[in-house]
Structures are given as structure tokens and as C-alpha cells.
Motif scaffolding. Structure first.
Motif, short mmCIF file in Angstrom:
data_model
loop_
_atom_site.label_atom_id
_atom_site.label_comp_id
_atom_site.label_asym_id
_atom_site.label_seq_id
_atom_site.Cartn_x
_atom_site.Cartn_y
_atom_site.Cartn_z
N ARG A 175 3.28 0.53 3.08
CA ARG A 175 2.76 -0.31 4.16
C ARG A 175 2.61 -1.75 3.70
NH1 ARG A 175 -2.56 1.54 7.13
NH2 ARG A 175 -2.02 -0.37 8.26
N MET A 176 2.83 -2.69 4.65
CA MET A 176 2.60 -4.10 4.37
C MET A 176 1.91 -4.81 5.54
SD MET A 176 6.63 -5.26 4.52
CE MET A 176 6.35 -6.68 3.51
N ALA A 198 0.86 -1.18 0.00
CA ALA A 198 0.00 0.00 0.00
C ALA A 198 0.89 1.23 0.00
CB ALA A 198 -0.92 0.00 1.21
N VAL A 199 0.68 2.12 -0.94
CA VAL A 199 1.49 3.33 -1.06
C VAL A 199 0.70 4.50 -0.49
CG1 VAL A 199 2.65 4.90 -2.66
CG2 VAL A 199 2.62 2.43 -3.11
N SER A 244 -5.60 2.66 10.80
CA SER A 244 -6.41 1.99 9.78
C SER A 244 -5.83 0.62 9.46
CB SER A 244 -6.44 2.83 8.50
OG SER A 244 -5.13 3.00 7.97
N GLN A 245 -6.68 -0.30 9.06
CA GLN A 245 -6.25 -1.64 8.72
C GLN A 245 -5.47 -1.63 7.40
OE1 GLN A 245 -9.48 -4.40 8.41
NE2 GLN A 245 -8.17 -6.17 7.96
N PHE A 246 -4.43 -2.45 7.34
CA PHE A 246 -3.69 -2.58 6.08
C PHE A 246 -4.52 -3.33 5.06
CE2 PHE A 246 -1.15 -5.59 3.51
CZ PHE A 246 -0.59 -4.67 2.63
N VAL A 247 -4.60 -2.77 3.87
CA VAL A 247 -5.29 -3.43 2.75
C VAL A 247 -4.37 -3.37 1.54
CG1 VAL A 247 -7.30 -3.44 1.24
CG2 VAL A 247 -7.56 -2.77 3.64
#
Length: 292
Positions: free
Chosen positions: A51-52, A30-31, A134-137
Motif C-alpha cells: 500500500r502507498m 506498507a506491506v 483503514s488509513q495508510f500509514v
């Protein structure tokens, strides 16, 4: 062992926007835009955060003339662990600097110190990471193996391999998991948690810098899907699909837009410190053939 895991890395690249697109469309990270206060540890400001998992970021991108890892951040248990490691660093003659409030805010940590480690890389020790709200997606639906094992691993090239290995083992407390004596280089794998290795060094007299970074995924199918995406996005491979003998990783290597490699793998072994025996390997189980 006071160091718990590989927390984050900074990546320098001539084209941060291209690397961000590669991270999103090929790796599945996620960028997110950098915060307004981000300045990075170098002259150039942070351009993108990647993000990962539940961490606010595991990588960030800055503009640099040469591609590679510019910062390595190691997570420790608490402030006492930072103090303990700082003492060992100073006893070894290493200059240690306490992170400023601004630097800690940028990294989203409670406390941090930094020093120059092997390969001239800014190396940070931190504790109290502030997790994302926030949840990683993943934009591609990819699940990454992180948690207690950390980001993955980094492999660095240097003509001073033994000095780097001695520093990480004798000063920072890493274990030597294994050595691999391949025709294309001898690799020394160092671990700090159940992940087989969080950092490794390979001798190189031609140039010093980053060999590759691992992003571990949860299933072999995700490795295959990533391999398909290299064809879709015309990404050059560094090594074919294969399985490592030492850490059991089913993986392939591709060239990132910054020139260094990214390994996508699954199924890495878990090290039991009480029974693990370090060995020397001379070949993989199969595959991992270099791509010219």
C-alpha cells in the motif's frame, strides 16, 4: 481519454519476502498479507500486497523465476469507459476477456477486463475500486504522490517500441508527452493525466521486460532520506541523483531485489493538455549518471 490513471501493478520476483522487506524498509510502503482468496493472474499465488495510499494495494508480489512487472492495471472512469475501450481493442484485433467475479474480488474492483498488451504483459482495465477501510500509514513516514495521477509510472524494455507506442496512443488514447534520446537508449513517454507519463518504452534488443517503476514522494527531502536508506541497507544504485529535463523529476534509481529499477523522485511537472508541446530531449538537467 477514457483511461484515468495507472491503478496497480503486479510484480514477479524470485524472493517475494526479500522484496517485501525492501518495500517496507527502503521505499516506505506498507506491506500487508495477501487475502486468503488471492491467487494472482499467474500460476503462483499473491504473497504480499503493498500500500502507498487509500487504495487497498497499489502493488502485489508473486513468486517468479524472473523479476519484473507481470500485470498492469489501468483505472477508467466507469463501466461505459470499459465498454468504449473494449470496442476499440476488438477493432484493433485484440482479444479481450471479461474479468470473473473472483478476479474482480481479488483486485477489489466492481468490473474489470483484461488482454495481452505490449511486452506480453497482462493488461487490465478496471472501474469501481473499493478503497481501504483503514488509513495508510507508511512505516517510514513517507507520503507518496498518487491521487488522480495514479501509482506513478512504469517503463518497459522492448525491441518493438514503435508498435507499443502506437498501441497505447492509437488504441488506448494516450498522448506522447516527450521523447528522450539518450546515449543509453531512446525513451518514449506516454501520459493519460496531468502526470507527465504513466508508462514509457525504451528499445532493447538484449532483453524484454521491466526497466523501472516510479514511486513519487512529496518533497526533495524524502528523496534524500530514501537515498540514505540505500546506503543503510546496501542497495545498489542504477543511476545517481539528478534532475530530468522533460518531467522535472528530482530523483535517483536503485536496483530492486528482483533486478529491475525503482525510481524515487519528487517535483514532477504537471501537464496542461491545452498547451503542452511534445519535444525531443538529449540530456538531463544534471546528474542521473549510470552506475556500473
Amino acid at each position: 481519454m477514457t483511461i484515468q490513471s495507472l491503478g496497480y501493478v503486479g510484480i514477479g520476483t524470485p524472493d517475494p519476502d526479500a522484496w517485501a522487506e525492501y518495500a517496507r524498509n527502503v521505499i516506505g510502503l506498507a506491506v500487508e498479507p495477501a487475502a486468503a482468496s488471492d491467487s494472482g493472474s499467474a500460476a503462483e499465488p499473491v504473497r504480499h500486497r503493498l500500500r502507498m495510499d487509500q487504495h487497498p494495494f497499489r502493488m502485489w508480489l508473486t513468486e517468479a523465476p524472473k523479476g519484473g512487472v507481470t500485470v498492469i492495471g489501468w483505472e477508467v472512469r466507469d463501466a461505459a469507459a470499459i465498454d468504449e475501450t473494449t470496442v476499440r481493442l476488438k477493432e484493433a484485433g485484440i482479444d479481450v476477456t471479461v474479468g470473473t467475479e473472483e478476479e474482480c474480488r481479488e483486485r477489489q474492483v466492481a468490473r474489470m477486463v483484461h488482454f495481452t498488451g505490449p511486452v506480453g504483459i497482462r493488461t487490465e482495465l478496471f472501474c469501481g475500486r473499493r478503497l481501504a477501510t483503514s488509513q495508510f500509514v507508511s512505516p517510514l513516514g513517507v507520503d507518496f504522490v498518487t491521487g488522480d495521477q495514479g501509482l506513478g509510472h512504469v517503463v518497459m524494455k522492448t525491441p518493438h517500441v514503435q508498435e507499443a507506442v502506437d498501441f497505447y496512443c492509437d488504441v488506448l488514447g494516450f498522448r506522447l508527452s516527450d521523447t528522450a534520446d539518450y546515449p543509453w537508449g531512446t525513451f518514449h513517454f506516454l501520459g493519460c493525466n496531468p502526470r507527465h507519463h504513466s508508462i514509457a518504452f525504451v528499445r532493447s534488443y538484449k532483453n524484454e521486460g521491466t526497466h523501472h517503476v516510479l514511486c513519487e514522494v512529496t518533497t526533495p527531502e524524502e528523496v534524500g532520506r530514501a537515498l540514505d536508506r540505500t546506503r543503510e541497507h546496501d542497495v545498489k544504485l542504477m543511476a545517481t541523483l539528478g534532475k530530468h529535463a522533460n518531467d522535472g523529476m528530482f530523483s535517483f534509481y536503485m536496483t530492486s531485489p528482483a533486478g529491475f529499477g525503482i525510481e524515487i523522485g519528487a517535483g514532477g511537472v504537471q501537464v496542461d493538455e491545452s498547451t503542452w508541446v511534445s519535444r525531443v530531449y538529449t540530456a538531463d538537467v544534471w546528474g542521473h549518471h549510470p552506475v556500473d
